[in-house]
Design a protein around this motif. Structure first.
Motif, PDB file in Angstrom:
ATOM      1  N   PHE A   1       0.816  -1.191   0.000  1.00 33.80           N
ATOM      2  CA  PHE A   1       0.000   0.000   0.000  1.00 33.80           C
ATOM      3  C   PHE A   1       0.855   1.248   0.000  1.00 33.80           C
ATOM      4  O   PHE A   1       2.068   1.179   0.141  1.00 33.80           O
ATOM      5  N   LEU A   2       0.154   2.416  -0.134  1.00 33.74           N
ATOM      6  CA  LEU A   2       0.791   3.724  -0.075  1.00 33.74           C
ATOM      7  C   LEU A   2       0.354   4.445   1.180  1.00 33.74           C
ATOM      8  O   LEU A   2      -0.704   4.164   1.735  1.00 33.74           O
TER       9      LEU A   2
ATOM     10  N   LEU B   1      -3.186 -12.013  -2.980  1.00 33.93           N
ATOM     11  CA  LEU B   1      -2.619 -10.680  -2.788  1.00 33.93           C
ATOM     12  C   LEU B   1      -3.703  -9.604  -2.841  1.00 33.93           C
ATOM     13  O   LEU B   1      -4.589  -9.641  -3.689  1.00 33.93           O
ATOM     14  N   SER B   2      -3.626  -8.638  -1.912  1.00 40.15           N
ATOM     15  CA  SER B   2      -4.432  -7.420  -1.983  1.00 40.15           C
ATOM     16  C   SER B   2      -3.501  -6.220  -2.078  1.00 40.15           C
ATOM     17  O   SER B   2      -2.485  -6.171  -1.388  1.00 40.15           O
ATOM     18  N   VAL B   3      -3.839  -5.285  -2.931  1.00 37.89           N
ATOM     19  CA  VAL B   3      -3.143  -4.005  -2.998  1.00 37.89           C
ATOM     20  C   VAL B   3      -4.198  -2.913  -2.907  1.00 37.89           C
ATOM     21  O   VAL B   3      -5.222  -2.981  -3.591  1.00 37.89           O
ATOM     22  N   PHE B   4      -3.984  -1.939  -2.032  1.00 41.69           N
ATOM     23  CA  PHE B   4      -4.880  -0.784  -1.945  1.00 41.69           C
ATOM     24  C   PHE B   4      -4.134   0.435  -2.462  1.00 41.69           C
ATOM     25  O   PHE B   4      -3.063   0.781  -1.961  1.00 41.69           O
ATOM     26  N   ILE B   5      -4.686   1.095  -3.482  1.00 41.00           N
ATOM     27  CA  ILE B   5      -4.084   2.279  -4.072  1.00 41.00           C
ATOM     28  C   ILE B   5      -4.999   3.458  -3.770  1.00 41.00           C
ATOM     29  O   ILE B   5      -6.061   3.613  -4.371  1.00 41.00           O
TER      30      ILE B   5
ATOM     31  N   VAL C   1      -8.761  -1.271  -5.334  1.00 44.23           N
ATOM     32  CA  VAL C   1      -8.305  -2.519  -4.733  1.00 44.23           C
ATOM     33  C   VAL C   1      -7.939  -3.489  -5.856  1.00 44.23           C
ATOM     34  O   VAL C   1      -8.712  -3.669  -6.805  1.00 44.23           O
ATOM     35  N   TYR C   2      -6.760  -4.076  -5.732  1.00 42.17           N
ATOM     36  CA  TYR C   2      -6.283  -5.095  -6.679  1.00 42.17           C
ATOM     37  C   TYR C   2      -6.247  -6.425  -5.953  1.00 42.17           C
ATOM     38  O   TYR C   2      -5.672  -6.531  -4.864  1.00 42.17           O
TER      39      TYR C   2
ATOM     40  N   GLY D   1       3.017 -10.745  -3.801  1.00 40.23           N
ATOM     41  CA  GLY D   1       3.579  -9.721  -4.663  1.00 40.23           C
ATOM     42  C   GLY D   1       3.726  -8.410  -3.926  1.00 40.23           C
ATOM     43  O   GLY D   1       3.758  -8.366  -2.697  1.00 40.23           O
ATOM     44  N   SER D   2       3.805  -7.313  -4.687  1.00 48.33           N
ATOM     45  CA  SER D   2       4.016  -6.027  -4.042  1.00 48.33           C
ATOM     46  C   SER D   2       3.667  -4.883  -4.973  1.00 48.33           C
ATOM     47  O   SER D   2       3.619  -5.037  -6.201  1.00 48.33           O
ATOM     48  N   LEU D   3       3.446  -3.735  -4.360  1.00 51.49           N
ATOM     49  CA  LEU D   3       3.356  -2.480  -5.085  1.00 51.49           C
ATOM     50  C   LEU D   3       4.770  -1.939  -5.199  1.00 51.49           C
ATOM     51  O   LEU D   3       5.433  -1.703  -4.190  1.00 51.49           O
ATOM     52  N   THR D   4       5.258  -1.761  -6.419  1.00 53.24           N
ATOM     53  CA  THR D   4       6.639  -1.314  -6.596  1.00 53.24           C
ATOM     54  C   THR D   4       6.757   0.181  -6.315  1.00 53.24           C
ATOM     55  O   THR D   4       5.756   0.908  -6.318  1.00 53.24           O
ATOM     56  N   PRO D   5       7.976   0.686  -6.097  1.00 55.94           N
ATOM     57  CA  PRO D   5       8.155   2.133  -5.917  1.00 55.94           C
ATOM     58  C   PRO D   5       7.702   2.940  -7.128  1.00 55.94           C
ATOM     59  O   PRO D   5       7.454   4.143  -7.007  1.00 55.94           O
ATOM     60  N   ASN D   6       7.570   2.291  -8.290  1.00 56.45           N
ATOM     61  CA  ASN D   6       7.128   2.969  -9.507  1.00 56.45           C
ATOM     62  C   ASN D   6       5.612   3.023  -9.639  1.00 56.45           C
ATOM     63  O   ASN D   6       5.099   3.587 -10.608  1.00 56.45           O
ATOM     64  N   GLY D   7       4.899   2.415  -8.688  1.00 60.66           N
ATOM     65  CA  GLY D   7       3.445   2.417  -8.755  1.00 60.66           C
ATOM     66  C   GLY D   7       2.856   1.283  -9.560  1.00 60.66           C
ATOM     67  O   GLY D   7       1.635   1.219  -9.748  1.00 60.66           O
TER      68      GLY D   7
END
Length: 501
Positions: free
Chosen positions: A6-7, A92-96, A108-109, A162-168
């Motif tokens: 996440f961010l 995996l969950s990603v919150f942007i 949400v991914y 997985g992950s959210l990369t520094p590049n978004g």
């Protein structure tokens, strides 16, 4: 199975009973220098749950509630506007967060750790994205469930952590044991297009890190230079110079991909970790930079003398150190892998049971490892096992994440038991019952008795993909592969948001 990334991440959270507590007006200290009062909160946020090995519901502490955001079989929209039932095995969950409303709105991914045929959404693994917004104290899905199409890279298999990369962008890991095409094809029940790719058999295209652009909802590429193995999780260093990669295999290798240029993940070098004999340091063994080595990277690493771990799961960075879930295995033999050149871990050698050959191990509970990138020291941070009350058991750690409260940091740990016997799901259990814990990282030399039990998953399910909203008030979590005999909504995989923090 990783994070949940996440961010703008911060949280105000804590647990109770004999655990550390937060600051309240009940205790006051006088600052003799500033002549002001410092208020210390002693009010716990939740009461740690008692183990329950027979629930078909999600159990949470008093004051916490959940909402279902997304479930297996919900209708997902393809790019052409057609709708099809969603895949399951949410991982995996990603919150942007929305830039203007980061705490109440965002995308949400969700990854799908699937491998079966699907005429509508494509065979194998997958991912879904959707937008949520909090209105009148209730979270709502305010978009279609949108399909991520992996066909341009020859599809995927078992999208895990997985992950959210520094590049978004998003790294999604293929947890794939694809060593022959028949494994993927599954008599026509799995990946049916076996023509991929570049003159190679289809199985050689599965088992990689895949990059996705969440803004366009399109796949960017598969990163072949990061090697083909049973990818569980990927963690990008903050300086953009490295990606740490975990291997959910027996034996598993700890890998690192170093970028040629910071934040450019297209070119770089792959390394395998070798622990020193005394466990106080280690070194990174370079993998040859050619396709043949990348496609057989585990065997290449063993021949170089890489250290053998027992199924690494998710990985999290806290204050410059990496915390890795090593899930363990019942009665495993490493004789063949040792003969190839693989090395035993320092702590495994130190904990052999009497009568064992030295290459045959039994690891029913697993552990949390701590890795220091500055010294290359890999050590045991927390051993799994039975708690002092003889009821609670911490076993088979898998998904992990962290959060910080006013200078105090907590590690969040989900179980994915490798077996329900041997007391791991209570006495005489005939099904899996996984739990979710919090650990105060300020505790020195922690044991399982320092864990705070926040949630108990429904029968046969695991919790995974844990991620918080930026203000720390809400937790997104996936319920994966629950028993279909459970009452709805926990008779299928689903994504929840938990409130009450």
């Amino acid at each position: 199975m990783k994070t949940f990334y996440f961010l703008l991440f911060s949280i105000v959270f804590l647990a109770c009973e004999t655990q550390p507590t937060m600051v309240t007006p009940e205790v006051v200290m006088k600052d003799t220098l500033m002549k002001t009062k410092v208020v210390i909160d002693t009010t716990p946020l939740f009461k740690s749950l008692v183990s329950n090995f027979n629930t078909q519901d999600l159990l949470l502490p008093e004051g916490f509630t959940y909402q279902v955001l997304f479930s297996e079989k919900d209708l997902v929209t393809r790019a052409d506007g057609k709708k099809f039932p969603a895949k399951g095995n949410h991982d995996l969950s990603v919150f942007i967060p929305n830039e203007n409303h980061p705490n109440t709105k965002g995308w949400v991914y969700i990854s799908h750790e699937t491998k079966h045929k699907d005429d509508g959404l494509g065979d194998g693994g997958g991912a879904t994205m959707f937008e949520i917004e909090r209105k009148d104290s209730v979270w709502q899905v305010v978009s279609d469930y949108e399909h991520i199409d992996f066909s341009e890279v020859g599809y995927t298999n078992r999208n895990c952590g997985g992950s959210l990369t520094p590049n978004g962008t998003i790294f999604t890991c293929e947890e794939s044991w694809s060593h022959q095409t028949n494994y993927l094809y599954m008599d026509g029940k799995g990946l049916r297009d076996t023509s991929w790719v570049n003159g190679r058999p289809a199985y050689q295209n599965m088992g990689f890190v895949v990059e996705v652009d969440p803004k366009t909802k399109k796949v960017i590429k598969k990163h072949y230079q990061m090697g083909k193995f049973v990818h569980e999780d990927a963690l990008c260093s903050k300086d953009g110079k490295a990606v740490y990669l975990t291997d959910d295999m027996n034996p598993g290798i700890f890998f690192k991909f170093e970028t040629d240029t910071p934040y450019d993940y297209n070119t770089g070098s792959l390394f395998a970790f070798q622990q020193s004999a005394d466990g106080e340091t280690g070194k990174w063994l370079p993998i040859p930079k050619d396709t043949a080595a990348w496609l057989d990277v585990s065997n290449v690493a063993l021949k170089l003398g890489a250290t053998m771990f027992i199924r690494h799961e998710w990985i999290e960075e806290i204050n410059g150190k990496l915390y890795i879930c090593e899930t363990g295995e019942d009665h495993y033999n490493l004789t063949q892998s040792h003969a190839k050149g693989g090395q035993f871990t320092n702590y495994a050698k130190a904990n052999l049971r009497e009568g064992e050959s030295g290459e045959d191990f039994d690891d029913p509970y697993g552990r949390i490892l701590e890795f220091d990138p500055t010294t290359n020291k890999m050590s045991v941070y927390l051993e799994g096992g039975v708690m002092k009350d003889s009821i609670g058991v911490f076993s088979s750690p898998d998904c992990n994440t962290s959060f910080t409260i006013g200078g105090r940091t907590y590690l969040v740990l989900s179980e994915d038991m490798i077996g329900y016997d041997r007391g791991r799901s209570g006495k005489n259990a005939k099904h899996y019952q996984n739990e979710l814990y919090f650990l105060d990282m300020a505790i020195k030399n922690p044991t399982v008795d320092d864990l705070m039990r926040f949630a108990i998953a429904p029968k046969n399910a695991e919790t995974t993909g844990v991620v918080f909203t930026p203000d720390g008030k809400h937790m997104i979590v996936n319920i994966q592969h629950p028993s279909y005999r459970n009452p709805a909504p926990f008779n299928k995989s689903c994504t929840l948001i938990i409130s009450g923090f």
